[in-house]
Design a protein around this motif. Sequence first.
Motif, PDB file in Angstrom:
ATOM      1  N   LEU A 140       0.824  -1.208   0.000  1.00 49.64           N
ATOM      2  CA  LEU A 140       0.000   0.000   0.000  1.00 49.64           C
ATOM      3  C   LEU A 140       0.858   1.259   0.000  1.00 49.64           C
ATOM      4  N   ILE A 141       1.882   1.264   0.821  1.00 45.72           N
ATOM      5  CA  ILE A 141       2.761   2.441   0.887  1.00 45.72           C
ATOM      6  C   ILE A 141       3.391   2.715  -0.472  1.00 45.72           C
ATOM      7  N   ARG A 142       3.857   1.657  -1.123  1.00 49.75           N
ATOM      8  CA  ARG A 142       4.450   1.827  -2.455  1.00 49.75           C
ATOM      9  C   ARG A 142       3.401   2.307  -3.451  1.00 49.75           C
ATOM     10  N   ALA A 143       2.191   1.794  -3.349  1.00 49.99           N
ATOM     11  CA  ALA A 143       1.128   2.176  -4.281  1.00 49.99           C
ATOM     12  C   ALA A 143       0.822   3.668  -4.172  1.00 49.99           C
ATOM     13  N   PHE A 144       0.727   4.175  -2.955  1.00 49.83           N
ATOM     14  CA  PHE A 144       0.450   5.602  -2.775  1.00 49.83           C
ATOM     15  C   PHE A 144       1.628   6.451  -3.250  1.00 49.83           C
ATOM     16  N   ASN A 145       2.826   6.042  -2.938  1.00 45.41           N
ATOM     17  CA  ASN A 145       3.987   6.826  -3.346  1.00 45.41           C
ATOM     18  C   ASN A 145       4.246   6.752  -4.847  1.00 45.41           C
ATOM     19  N   ASP A 146       3.747   5.705  -5.496  1.00 41.59           N
ATOM     20  CA  ASP A 146       3.898   5.574  -6.948  1.00 41.59           C
ATOM     21  C   ASP A 146       2.709   6.149  -7.712  1.00 41.59           C
ATOM     22  N   ASP A 147       1.764   6.790  -6.981  1.00 44.36           N
ATOM     23  CA  ASP A 147       0.571   7.369  -7.613  1.00 44.36           C
ATOM     24  C   ASP A 147      -0.206   6.329  -8.414  1.00 44.36           C
ATOM     25  N   LEU A 148      -0.379   5.145  -7.848  1.00 39.23           N
ATOM     26  CA  LEU A 148      -1.128   4.093  -8.537  1.00 39.23           C
ATOM     27  C   LEU A 148      -2.576   4.544  -8.748  1.00 39.23           C
ATOM     28  N   PRO A 149      -3.091   4.494  -9.984  1.00 43.15           N
ATOM     29  CA  PRO A 149      -4.484   4.898 -10.234  1.00 43.15           C
ATOM     30  C   PRO A 149      -5.452   4.073  -9.398  1.00 43.15           C
TER      31      PRO A 149
ATOM     32  N   SER B  93       9.185  -1.440 -10.254  1.00 41.89           N
ATOM     33  CA  SER B  93      10.297  -1.087 -11.152  1.00 41.89           C
ATOM     34  C   SER B  93      11.662  -1.186 -10.477  1.00 41.89           C
ATOM     35  N   LYS B  94      11.692  -1.090  -9.151  1.00 40.55           N
ATOM     36  CA  LYS B  94      12.977  -1.118  -8.440  1.00 40.55           C
ATOM     37  C   LYS B  94      13.352  -2.521  -7.971  1.00 40.55           C
ATOM     38  N   SER B  95      12.416  -3.208  -7.326  1.00 43.33           N
ATOM     39  CA  SER B  95      12.731  -4.514  -6.745  1.00 43.33           C
ATOM     40  C   SER B  95      12.358  -5.680  -7.653  1.00 43.33           C
ATOM     41  N   GLY B  96      11.458  -5.430  -8.615  1.00 44.77           N
ATOM     42  CA  GLY B  96      10.995  -6.507  -9.478  1.00 44.77           C
ATOM     43  C   GLY B  96       9.882  -7.333  -8.887  1.00 44.77           C
ATOM     44  N   ILE B  97       9.433  -6.995  -7.684  1.00 48.21           N
ATOM     45  CA  ILE B  97       8.351  -7.744  -7.033  1.00 48.21           C
ATOM     46  C   ILE B  97       7.063  -7.621  -7.833  1.00 48.21           C
ATOM     47  N   ALA B  98       6.339  -8.734  -7.960  1.00 47.88           N
ATOM     48  CA  ALA B  98       5.022  -8.718  -8.593  1.00 47.88           C
ATOM     49  C   ALA B  98       4.036  -8.098  -7.608  1.00 47.88           C
TER      50      ALA B  98
ATOM     51  N   PRO C  26      -0.055 -19.507   1.464  1.00 47.98           N
ATOM     52  CA  PRO C  26       1.175 -18.716   1.558  1.00 47.98           C
ATOM     53  C   PRO C  26       2.039 -18.960   0.320  1.00 47.98           C
ATOM     54  N   VAL C  27       2.609 -17.885  -0.203  1.00 48.89           N
ATOM     55  CA  VAL C  27       3.475 -17.984  -1.379  1.00 48.89           C
ATOM     56  C   VAL C  27       4.860 -17.473  -0.993  1.00 48.89           C
ATOM     57  N   ALA C  28       5.860 -18.251  -1.301  1.00 45.54           N
ATOM     58  CA  ALA C  28       7.231 -17.854  -0.960  1.00 45.54           C
ATOM     59  C   ALA C  28       7.563 -16.522  -1.622  1.00 45.54           C
ATOM     60  N   ALA C  29       8.306 -15.680  -0.912  1.00 48.65           N
ATOM     61  CA  ALA C  29       8.603 -14.335  -1.404  1.00 48.65           C
ATOM     62  C   ALA C  29       9.320 -14.360  -2.746  1.00 48.65           C
ATOM     63  N   GLU C  30      10.226 -15.353  -2.907  1.00 50.67           N
ATOM     64  CA  GLU C  30      11.000 -15.378  -4.151  1.00 50.67           C
ATOM     65  C   GLU C  30      10.134 -15.652  -5.358  1.00 50.67           C
ATOM     66  N   GLN C  31       8.936 -16.252  -5.158  1.00 51.99           N
ATOM     67  CA  GLN C  31       8.073 -16.527  -6.285  1.00 51.99           C
ATOM     68  C   GLN C  31       7.415 -15.266  -6.821  1.00 51.99           C
ATOM     69  N   SER C  32       7.495 -14.190  -6.039  1.00 55.95           N
ATOM     70  CA  SER C  32       6.904 -12.919  -6.473  1.00 55.95           C
ATOM     71  C   SER C  32       7.888 -12.058  -7.245  1.00 55.95           C
ATOM     72  N   LEU C  33       9.091 -12.539  -7.406  1.00 61.21           N
ATOM     73  CA  LEU C  33      10.118 -11.774  -8.093  1.00 61.21           C
ATOM     74  C   LEU C  33      10.151 -12.105  -9.579  1.00 61.21           C
ATOM     75  N   VAL C  34      10.615 -11.148 -10.347  1.00 57.60           N
ATOM     76  CA  VAL C  34      10.771 -11.370 -11.771  1.00 57.60           C
ATOM     77  C   VAL C  34      11.919 -12.343 -11.991  1.00 57.60           C
ATOM     78  N   THR C  35      11.709 -13.356 -12.794  1.00 61.97           N
ATOM     79  CA  THR C  35      12.763 -14.342 -13.045  1.00 61.97           C
ATOM     80  C   THR C  35      13.329 -14.158 -14.444  1.00 61.97           C
TER      81      THR C  35
END
Length: 230
Positions: free
Chosen positions: A109-118, A139-144, A221-230
Amino acid sequence: SSSNVIDSLINVRLEQKQLLKSPEADKNSLIRRVSYLLTGLPPSPSEVENFTTDDSPDAYEKMVDGYLNSPAYGERWARHWMDLVRYAETKGHEFDYSIVGAWRYRDYLIRAFNDDLPYDQLVKEHLAGDLMDSVRHNSKSGIAESPIGTAFFAMAEGTHSPVDIKKDEADRIDNIIDVTSKTFQGLTVACARCHDHKFDPILTADYYSMYGVIESMRFTPVAAEQSLVT
């Protein structure tokens, strides 16, 4: 004199009530108001100094933009959204056990507000972020980012050892329906759990249609690494 239309309308009412308007705020008061509103924090001495000594015509606009671009902006306003979706890091009841990974939703949520997510994108990610054809990545961490929005469904209250499992499930789903409908529709759909709504055009059939959708969900639960861009 009036600087804008809103001032003109207010002045009319003030004159009708024979009231005097408050004096224009000085720059010191102005920056404090903006800082508390946008970040929840007082301005630093250097920020006050920079604004009060800035005589450029766009000094106010630059000051406001500075706070809008501050990381504290997202931290402040995400809190308001978390109140709407009843954010919590524990389930309540006797043992008050933790909600695994709740902080990931908070940071999302914090990232969404700071990124001006519509707003429309925020809604889509909350309701069906794990089903979207086009997944939004950070765009920075690659997290989905998109699938994380659906974590708000897991914030519902829960007990550690319910005696009546089906009743416990019904209560949890009712809570999810209540918070979802109030947050995104501004309606008390949960009233239709027992009868057709008396004030809004919502039938019991509508409630149990939502019930069926939520009952079919599975929290995995989904492992954190699965949310990253591969």
